[in-house]
Write a protein that holds these residues in place. Structure first.
Motif, short mmCIF file in Angstrom:
data_model
loop_
_atom_site.label_atom_id
_atom_site.label_comp_id
_atom_site.label_asym_id
_atom_site.label_seq_id
_atom_site.Cartn_x
_atom_site.Cartn_y
_atom_site.Cartn_z
N ASN A 288 117.35 25.48 -2.57
CA ASN A 288 116.94 24.74 -3.77
C ASN A 288 117.65 23.40 -3.84
OD1 ASN A 288 116.77 23.65 -6.38
ND2 ASN A 288 116.29 25.67 -7.24
N GLY A 289 116.93 22.33 -3.56
CA GLY A 289 117.56 21.01 -3.51
C GLY A 289 118.13 20.59 -4.84
N LEU A 290 117.45 20.93 -5.92
CA LEU A 290 117.89 20.47 -7.24
C LEU A 290 119.24 21.06 -7.63
CD1 LEU A 290 114.68 20.34 -9.47
CD2 LEU A 290 116.16 18.44 -8.79
N THR A 291 119.50 22.27 -7.20
CA THR A 291 120.76 22.91 -7.62
C THR A 291 121.82 22.92 -6.53
OG1 THR A 291 119.90 25.05 -6.89
CG2 THR A 291 119.51 24.44 -9.20
N GLU A 292 121.42 22.70 -5.28
CA GLU A 292 122.40 22.89 -4.19
C GLU A 292 122.78 21.61 -3.45
OE1 GLU A 292 119.88 26.43 -2.60
OE2 GLU A 292 121.96 26.85 -2.00
N ILE A 293 122.07 20.52 -3.64
CA ILE A 293 122.43 19.29 -2.91
C ILE A 293 123.33 18.43 -3.80
CG2 ILE A 293 121.60 17.15 -1.87
CD1 ILE A 293 119.04 18.57 -1.09
N PRO A 294 124.56 18.13 -3.34
CA PRO A 294 125.45 17.27 -4.14
C PRO A 294 124.90 15.83 -4.17
CG PRO A 294 126.44 17.72 -2.00
CD PRO A 294 125.17 18.55 -2.08
N ILE A 295 124.81 15.28 -5.38
CA ILE A 295 124.30 13.91 -5.53
C ILE A 295 125.48 12.98 -5.73
CG2 ILE A 295 122.92 12.35 -6.96
CD1 ILE A 295 121.26 14.38 -5.31
N GLU A 296 125.61 12.04 -4.80
CA GLU A 296 126.72 11.08 -4.86
C GLU A 296 126.60 10.21 -6.11
OE1 GLU A 296 126.61 8.20 -1.70
OE2 GLU A 296 128.71 7.61 -1.98
N GLU A 297 127.68 10.11 -6.85
CA GLU A 297 127.78 9.20 -8.01
C GLU A 297 128.63 8.02 -7.57
OE1 GLU A 297 126.27 10.02 -11.01
OE2 GLU A 297 126.74 8.03 -11.81
N ARG A 298 128.01 6.85 -7.49
CA ARG A 298 128.75 5.69 -7.03
C ARG A 298 129.25 4.84 -8.20
NH1 ARG A 298 128.96 4.85 -1.72
NH2 ARG A 298 129.46 2.65 -2.03
N SER A 299 130.02 3.82 -7.90
CA SER A 299 130.66 3.00 -8.93
C SER A 299 129.64 2.35 -9.87
CB SER A 299 131.48 1.89 -8.28
OG SER A 299 131.82 0.90 -9.25
N PRO A 300 129.91 2.36 -11.19
CA PRO A 300 129.05 1.66 -12.14
C PRO A 300 128.94 0.17 -11.83
CG PRO A 300 130.60 3.08 -13.29
CD PRO A 300 131.02 3.06 -11.86
N LEU A 301 129.93 -0.35 -11.12
CA LEU A 301 129.92 -1.80 -10.81
C LEU A 301 128.70 -2.17 -9.96
CD1 LEU A 301 133.69 -2.56 -10.12
CD2 LEU A 301 132.27 -3.44 -12.02
N ALA A 328 125.58 4.21 -15.38
CA ALA A 328 125.58 5.43 -14.56
C ALA A 328 124.91 5.08 -13.24
CB ALA A 328 124.80 6.54 -15.26
N ASN A 329 125.37 5.68 -12.15
CA ASN A 329 124.90 5.26 -10.83
C ASN A 329 124.72 6.42 -9.86
OD1 ASN A 329 124.16 3.75 -8.61
ND2 ASN A 329 126.22 2.91 -8.23
N PRO A 330 123.82 7.39 -10.21
CA PRO A 330 123.53 8.44 -9.21
C PRO A 330 122.81 7.81 -8.03
CG PRO A 330 121.99 8.59 -11.05
CD PRO A 330 122.99 7.54 -11.42
N ALA A 331 123.28 8.05 -6.83
CA ALA A 331 122.77 7.31 -5.67
C ALA A 331 121.56 7.97 -5.01
CB ALA A 331 123.89 7.14 -4.63
N PHE A 332 121.28 9.22 -5.38
CA PHE A 332 120.16 9.95 -4.77
C PHE A 332 119.43 10.78 -5.82
CE2 PHE A 332 121.32 8.92 -0.46
CZ PHE A 332 122.70 8.73 -0.51
N ASP A 333 118.22 11.19 -5.50
CA ASP A 333 117.54 12.20 -6.32
C ASP A 333 116.85 13.18 -5.38
OD1 ASP A 333 114.93 9.83 -7.38
OD2 ASP A 333 115.12 10.94 -5.50
#
Ligand SMILES: CSC[C@H]1O[C@H](OP(=O)(O)O)[C@H](O)[C@@H]1O
Length: 367
Positions: A288-301, A328-333
């Protein structure tokens, strides 16, 4: 791929000292073609974290060389495990990074410390060679999709492809994934045009995909990320082809933030949405990609500022939000498999489902 007629890969070992690892500084493109010479695992880690080097298959290959550089300094078991963990932790979403480090460790653990450096450079070189071959095969399989679109259109009608982020040769060791079929279609004379999502906030599309396609003579138009749905509604898009950073065993796709919205728009407009990937991007451990793949949170800058070239030719970073605003800066979906028409792999195309992937990659044949 060639730059000004000279063939390049995105990573290579300096032929003079046989140790230094060379990459292009992707934060300087398209305004400057600067080669970074990396001589330690710390420099490799910094290049990956800051996205001087980026793209799922490429960060795996460069991290593999990073481990070789680490072993040049200390080939002990303790140092090898420590440096491998450090490199694997530089970015969490692209599975290629973890895959490459695991492959290197599997090869190196049984080897005597005095033989590890040579073995590491050799194995990292194999990872690179395999990536090039896989991506070339992806290109050939994806080309069939573009040819099929051509055959359905009028004689002189151009084929319009939309892509998101950068999944070109600079995101891999060579050829790219989503762009490989486009290069091959262009090279055989098909009239392809690419809508290039700028891909905020790091603008991989506007800066890198546009640079790649323009350098190769491929017709393209840069658009804001929010324009894709409108173009699809008005019949301006024939197919969407994107890359990916991790595909689960049942076909869920993690890719650059905004990909999910393109998939929704494609589905709403009855358009094919294809994802190109080498099998090193498949994570067979997760369903399950939605629950098991870590989504990188990058710098708000990266959201509150933008970097570009001034009229005087200098790179400059300017703020585009009020100082008091947070970002907020989630780098993937994650795009659920149900929205993906199919996957283009080195072994062919399949539908984005568990059985589809397993038909191409039976358990006994997985990397
Ligand atoms: C061929 S993998 C390209 C893939 O990697 C990009 O992420 P990033 O630029 O953050 O490394 C993006 O998700 C692309 O689709």
């Amino acid at each position: 791929m060639k730059i000004n007629g000279v063939p390049y890969r995105s990573v290579w070992v300096d032929q003079t000292d046989q140790r230094t690892v060379c990459i292009f500084d992707q934060t300087r493109l398209p305004f400057a073609l600067e080669i970074l010479r990396l001589s330690s695992s710390e420099q490799v880690a910094h290049a990956i974290v800051t996205m001087q080097v980026r793209g799922a298959p490429l960060i795996g290959a460069v991290a593999a060389y990073g481990l070789a550089l680490a072993l040049s300094a200390d080939a002990s078991d303790e140092a090898m495990e420590r440096e491998a963990s450090m490199l694997a932790a530089t970015r969490p979403t692209a599975i290629n990074l973890r895959w490459a480090i695991d492959r290197m460790l599997q090869k190196l653990r049984p080897v005597r410390p005095e033989d590890r450096v040579a073995t590491a450079y050799s194995e990292a070189g194999l990872i690179c060679d395999e990536d090039v071959a896989q991506n070339e095969a992806i290109g050939r399989h994806g080309l069939e999709l573009i040819r099929a679109i051509k055959n359905r259109k009028q004689e002189r009608e151009r084929i319009n492809i939309l892509t998101h982020c950068n999944a070109g040769w600079i995101a891999t060791v060579d050829w790219g994934t989503a762009l490989a079929p486009i290069y091959m279609a262009h090279d055989e004379g098909l009239d392809v045009h690419v809508w290039v999502d700028e891909t905020r906030p790091r603008n991989q599309g506007a800066a890198l995909t546009a640079w790649e396609l323009g350098s190769h003579g491929v017709s393209h138009t840069v658009i804001v990320d929010n324009a894709g749905g409108h173009l699809m509604q008005h019949g301006q898009v024939d197919i969407v082809i994107v890359g990916t950073d991790r595909v689960t065993a049942n076909g869920d796709v993690a890719n650059k933030i905004g990909t999910y919205l393109k998939a929704l728009a494609a589905r709403d407009n009855g358009l094919p949405f294809w994802v190109a990937l080498p099998s090193t991007t498949i994570d067979w451990r997760v369903q399950n990609g939605l629950t098991e793949i870590p989504i990188e949170e990058r710098s708000p800058l990266e959201v509150t500022t933008v970097t570009g070239r001034t009229a005087a030719g200098h790179l400059e970073t300017v703020r585009i939000t009020p100082d008091h605003s947070t970002a907020a800066n989630p780098a993937f979906d994650v795009t659920p498999a149900r929205l993906v028409t199919g996957l283009i792999t080195e072994r062919g195309c399949c539908d984005a489902s568990g059985p589809g992937l397993q038909s191409l990659f039976p358990a006994t044949t997985r990397l």
